[in-house]
Design a protein around this motif. Structure first.
Motif, PDB file in Angstrom:
ATOM      1  N   ALA A  40      22.790  26.831  28.385  1.00 17.45           N
ATOM      2  CA  ALA A  40      24.234  27.045  28.367  1.00 17.45           C
ATOM      3  C   ALA A  40      24.640  27.928  29.531  1.00 17.45           C
ATOM      4  N   ARG A  41      25.787  27.596  30.083  1.00 19.47           N
ATOM      5  CA  ARG A  41      26.363  28.409  31.161  1.00 19.47           C
ATOM      6  C   ARG A  41      27.874  28.406  30.998  1.00 19.47           C
ATOM      7  N   TYR A  42      28.501  29.440  31.537  1.00 18.16           N
ATOM      8  CA  TYR A  42      29.949  29.517  31.479  1.00 18.16           C
ATOM      9  C   TYR A  42      30.551  28.771  32.660  1.00 18.16           C
ATOM     10  N   PRO A  43      31.769  28.253  32.510  1.00 17.81           N
ATOM     11  CA  PRO A  43      32.407  27.527  33.613  1.00 17.81           C
ATOM     12  C   PRO A  43      32.453  28.377  34.877  1.00 17.81           C
ATOM     13  N   LYS A  87      23.667  37.735  24.312  1.00 23.09           N
ATOM     14  CA  LYS A  87      24.031  37.808  22.894  1.00 23.09           C
ATOM     15  C   LYS A  87      25.350  37.076  22.625  1.00 23.09           C
ATOM     16  N   SER A  88      26.360  37.385  23.428  1.00 24.19           N
ATOM     17  CA  SER A  88      27.662  36.746  23.214  1.00 24.19           C
ATOM     18  C   SER A  88      27.597  35.248  23.459  1.00 24.19           C
ATOM     19  N   THR A  89      26.732  34.833  24.368  1.00 25.87           N
ATOM     20  CA  THR A  89      26.595  33.400  24.645  1.00 25.87           C
ATOM     21  C   THR A  89      25.996  32.671  23.452  1.00 25.87           C
ATOM     22  N   VAL A  90      25.011  33.297  22.796  1.00 26.18           N
ATOM     23  CA  VAL A  90      24.423  32.685  21.594  1.00 26.18           C
ATOM     24  C   VAL A  90      25.496  32.516  20.523  1.00 26.18           C
ATOM     25  N   LEU A  91      26.335  33.542  20.347  1.00 19.01           N
ATOM     26  CA  LEU A  91      27.408  33.443  19.356  1.00 19.01           C
ATOM     27  C   LEU A  91      28.411  32.371  19.740  1.00 19.01           C
ATOM     28  N   ALA A  92      28.724  32.267  21.035  1.00 17.26           N
ATOM     29  CA  ALA A  92      29.677  31.253  21.485  1.00 17.26           C
ATOM     30  C   ALA A  92      29.136  29.852  21.234  1.00 17.26           C
ATOM     31  N   VAL A  93      27.842  29.645  21.459  1.00 24.72           N
ATOM     32  CA  VAL A  93      27.231  28.342  21.197  1.00 24.72           C
ATOM     33  C   VAL A  93      27.196  28.068  19.696  1.00 24.72           C
ATOM     34  N   ALA A  94      26.878  29.084  18.912  1.00 26.25           N
ATOM     35  CA  ALA A  94      26.769  28.905  17.462  1.00 26.25           C
ATOM     36  C   ALA A  94      28.117  28.586  16.832  1.00 26.25           C
ATOM     37  N   THR A  95      29.195  29.109  17.401  1.00 28.06           N
ATOM     38  CA  THR A  95      30.528  28.863  16.851  1.00 28.06           C
ATOM     39  C   THR A  95      31.241  27.693  17.530  1.00 28.06           C
ATOM     40  N   ALA A  96      30.520  26.966  18.412  1.00 30.08           N
ATOM     41  CA  ALA A  96      31.063  25.812  19.136  1.00 30.08           C
ATOM     42  C   ALA A  96      32.167  26.201  20.092  1.00 30.08           C
ATOM     43  N   THR A 137      30.084  24.723  24.770  1.00 36.22           N
ATOM     44  CA  THR A 137      29.236  23.543  24.622  1.00 36.22           C
ATOM     45  C   THR A 137      28.032  23.666  25.544  1.00 36.22           C
ATOM     46  N   PRO A 138      26.820  23.592  25.002  1.00 37.31           N
ATOM     47  CA  PRO A 138      25.637  23.731  25.853  1.00 37.31           C
ATOM     48  C   PRO A 138      25.442  22.530  26.768  1.00 37.31           C
ATOM     49  N   ASP A 139      24.811  22.779  27.923  1.00 39.60           N
ATOM     50  CA  ASP A 139      24.490  21.691  28.851  1.00 39.60           C
ATOM     51  C   ASP A 139      23.365  20.814  28.310  1.00 39.60           C
ATOM     52  N   ALA A 140      22.493  21.403  27.529  1.00 40.02           N
ATOM     53  CA  ALA A 140      21.365  20.666  26.965  1.00 40.02           C
ATOM     54  C   ALA A 140      20.942  21.346  25.678  1.00 40.02           C
ATOM     55  N   GLY A 141      20.130  20.628  24.882  1.00 35.59           N
ATOM     56  CA  GLY A 141      19.662  21.183  23.620  1.00 35.59           C
ATOM     57  C   GLY A 141      20.498  20.716  22.450  1.00 35.59           C
ATOM     58  N   THR A 142      20.102  21.116  21.260  1.00 39.86           N
ATOM     59  CA  THR A 142      20.798  20.727  20.035  1.00 39.86           C
ATOM     60  C   THR A 142      21.195  21.962  19.248  1.00 39.86           C
ATOM     61  N   ALA A 175      43.249  18.621  22.770  1.00 32.84           N
ATOM     62  CA  ALA A 175      42.474  18.540  24.010  1.00 32.84           C
ATOM     63  C   ALA A 175      42.086  19.917  24.513  1.00 32.84           C
ATOM     64  N   TRP A 176      42.986  20.898  24.317  1.00 27.75           N
ATOM     65  CA  TRP A 176      42.696  22.256  24.782  1.00 27.75           C
ATOM     66  C   TRP A 176      41.913  23.076  23.768  1.00 27.75           C
ATOM     67  N   ALA A 177      41.763  22.565  22.557  1.00 27.79           N
ATOM     68  CA  ALA A 177      41.081  23.324  21.514  1.00 27.79           C
ATOM     69  C   ALA A 177      39.595  23.027  21.487  1.00 27.79           C
ATOM     70  N   GLY A 178      39.058  22.554  22.584  1.00 28.39           N
ATOM     71  CA  GLY A 178      37.626  22.292  22.649  1.00 28.39           C
ATOM     72  C   GLY A 178      36.845  23.538  22.980  1.00 28.39           C
ATOM     73  N   ALA A 179      35.624  23.328  23.415  1.00 30.24           N
ATOM     74  CA  ALA A 179      34.759  24.455  23.740  1.00 30.24           C
ATOM     75  C   ALA A 179      35.368  25.286  24.862  1.00 30.24           C
ATOM     76  N   ASP A 180      35.184  26.601  24.766  1.00 30.80           N
ATOM     77  CA  ASP A 180      35.641  27.561  25.762  1.00 30.80           C
ATOM     78  C   ASP A 180      37.163  27.624  25.863  1.00 30.80           C
TER      79      ASP A 180
END
Length: 563
Positions: free
Chosen positions: A350-353, A383-392, A395-400, A108-113
């Motif tokens: 995508a946004r951070y909590p 830049k870091s956000t793109v990497l965070a999204v690419a590595t899962a 989790t983005p709010d929208a998009g694929t 449960a804790w090993a999800g996004a972010d």
């Protein structure tokens, strides 16, 4: 959050994991109590009946001593066996349940972010996985199991005395449930506040102690070392006050159960005395009733420990319930590594909590298989956000998002207090020594490791202590090579390295990445020079997408920070 909403996730998870052992352990606990009561009652009846029979010679010769003595031996052996089996089964089931719940919480804790959440509050999450989860042990071992045994004792006492007189049996059973259960409920309610204070105090003490140990130099330089020690002393004082309150409650509960036992014994004594006087029962039956009444309160007294821990258990359940209530993590389908696009982000938001504004807004990026792309731009561009999204990781709010199987080499090399070999085997547990030496050779670290006394078995300290920064980065590169993935994601891989080491690492990366796709986030010219494309980010959007060989590419490369 209601009591049932707090309890149900843990109960469902426990029963789903070890249903039969948990139920079997509770029933064995009840059986142990019942055989103990029956053993003492039958022994008292037997001794009294034997003594009375011996007063008359004719009765003495006719009295059957074999059947009761056989029953006593059977009950004694049965009680010993059931006690051993109950302890074995309940504790084994409890440990199995806690292990399964730890796995569930990790998932449960090993999800996004998850990594960022852990960095924000490491002490708190560690407390959840240790103290809070261990507190669930009391829910079964100190509440549910004793409650089952106590209820069984009340039923048995009521039945045995009910055969002598229905009113006496019903009265005793009702008194046991009301007094024994009521004392447990009152104790739990009174203990809840100090138990919760103690749990919060332990968590605060752990966090404050870590801060003191890790930051003692900064605290000393700022003149705040004494203040931090005073804060620790204040927390410790609150813990002592909570412990004192719990100890007083434990003593009071013990007095309460002793009083309830005395009342039970006196009431039964008066009742059976009247029944003997009216010749409804005999003296041996009266002895049986007295001994059963004497032992019937003991199982309820066993609830005292669980009642004192109930506040801590409730707090743990309340904090863990949201995670335990989550469905098991669904295993994602494996990425299609034959897709012509190694990475494809389409209209990603995508946004951070905790952030109100998105870091990426309608962001799109495609990387072909075998292509090398560098993300450049000012700090905060995304830049870091793109990497965070690419590595899962985010989790983005929208998009694929779709990507080949990827491996990440970040700015910070995560090494563990273990052997050098085991730090490498994190990437491939099945790799043999030949494979390990091969990747060390490719990373330029083989000669260094051979020179170490322990070779691959050389122990590293916490955080990789024992290796220089460059050696640690080479070890991380070797670990990257063990993960044979088609997509490498690099986050400023040579930051903080000296010039010679940085160029050597980059040359090795360029050579070893042949045939792979690369996504690099950087602000250094030497790292961006590995790329076929430069994607310039500004405020979470693509400002320019430049391919090698175009005038804009060379100009953007020259604008980056030189070595």
């Amino acid at each position: 959050m209601t009591l049932w909403n707090t309890l149900s996730p843990a109960l469902r998870a426990m029963l789903a994991t070890q249903l039969r052992p948990l139920l079997g352990g509770a029933l064995l606990a009840a059986l142990t109590v019942l055989t103990g009561m029956a053993l003492l009652g039958l022994s008292g009846w037997f001794i009294t009946a034997t003594a009375l029979a011996g007063l008359v010679p004719a009765t003495a010769f006719m009295f059957d001593v074999f059947a009761p003595s056989a029953g006593i031996r059977l009950l004694a052996v049965g009680r010993t066996g059931s006690r051993y089996a109950e302890r074995l089964l309940t504790h084994d089931a409890t440990f199995a349940v806690l292990a399964a719940l730890r796995v569930r919480l990790f998932r449960a804790w090993a999800g996004a972010d998850a990594a960022r959440a852990l960095l924000r509050q490491p002490a708190k999450l560690l407390f959840r996985l240790t103290a809070d989860l261990d507190a669930l042990e009391s829910l079964y071992l100190r509440l549910l199991v004793p409650a089952t045994a106590a209820l069984g004792a009340a039923v048995l006492a009521g039945l045995l005395l009910g055969f002598m007189h229905v009113g006496l049996g019903l009265g005793l059973a009702l008194w046991l449930v009301v007094s024994g259960g009521g004392l447990a409920v009152v104790t739990a309610r009174l203990a809840r506040r100090p138990a919760v204070q103690r749990a919060h105090g332990l968590e605060a003490l752990r966090a404050a102690t870590i801060d003191l140990v890790a930051g003692q130099t900064d605290l000393l330089m700022a003149g705040r070392l004494d203040a931090q020690r005073d804060a620790l002393a204040h927390i410790d004082l609150r813990l002592a006050q909570a412990d004192l309150a719990l100890n007083r409650l434990e003593t009071a509960a013990g007095v309460g159960y002793a009083a309830a036992s005395t009342v039970s014994l006196v009431a039964v004594l008066l009742a059976v005395g009247a029944l003997v006087g009216n010749e409804v029962i005999g003296v041996p039956g009266a002895a049986l009733a007295l001994l059963v009444a004497l032992t019937a309160v003991e199982p309820f007294a066993a609830l005292r420990r669980g009642a004192l821990d109930a506040g801590r258990t409730w707090l743990a359940l309340k904090r863990l319930a949201p995670r335990l209530a989550l469905a098991e993590v669904t295993v994602a389908t494996s990425p299609d590594d034959t897709d012509p696009l190694a990475l494809c982000l389409t209209a990603v938001v995508a946004r951070y909590p905790g952030s109100s504004a998105p870091t990426l807004a309608q962001f799109s990026l495609s990387i072909a298989a075998g292509e090398r792309v560098a993300l450049i731009g000012p700090s905060g561009a995304g830049k870091s956000t793109v990497l965070a999204v690419a590595t899962a990781e985010l989790t983005p709010d929208a998009g694929t998002v779709s990507a080949h199987t990827a491996c990440l080499l970040s700015q910070r090399t995560e090494l563990f207090q273990d052997s050098l070999r085991d730090n490498l085997l994190l990437a491939d547990p099945l790799a043999d020594d030949t494979r390990l030496w091969a990747v060390l050779q490719d990373a330029g670290l083989a000669d260094t490791v051979r020179a170490l006394a322990g070779g691959l078995d050389t122990p590293l300290g916490e955080g990789g202590l024992g290796l220089s920064g460059g050696q640690a980065r080479r070890l991380a590169l070797a670990r990257l090579l063990l993960r044979d993935t088609p997509l490498w994601i690099l986050d400023e891989p040579t930051e903080a390295l000296d010039l010679a080491t940085a160029h050597d690492v980059l040359q090795r990366l360029s050579h070893l990445a042949a045939g792979r796709s690369l996504l690099i986030a950087t602000h250094l010219r030497r790292e961006a020079a590995l790329a076929d494309r430069l994607v310039i980010l500004q405020a979470g959007r693509v400002k320019a997408d430049l391919r090698r060989g175009t005038p804009g590419f060379d100009a953007a490369l020259c604008a980056l920070r030189p070595d």
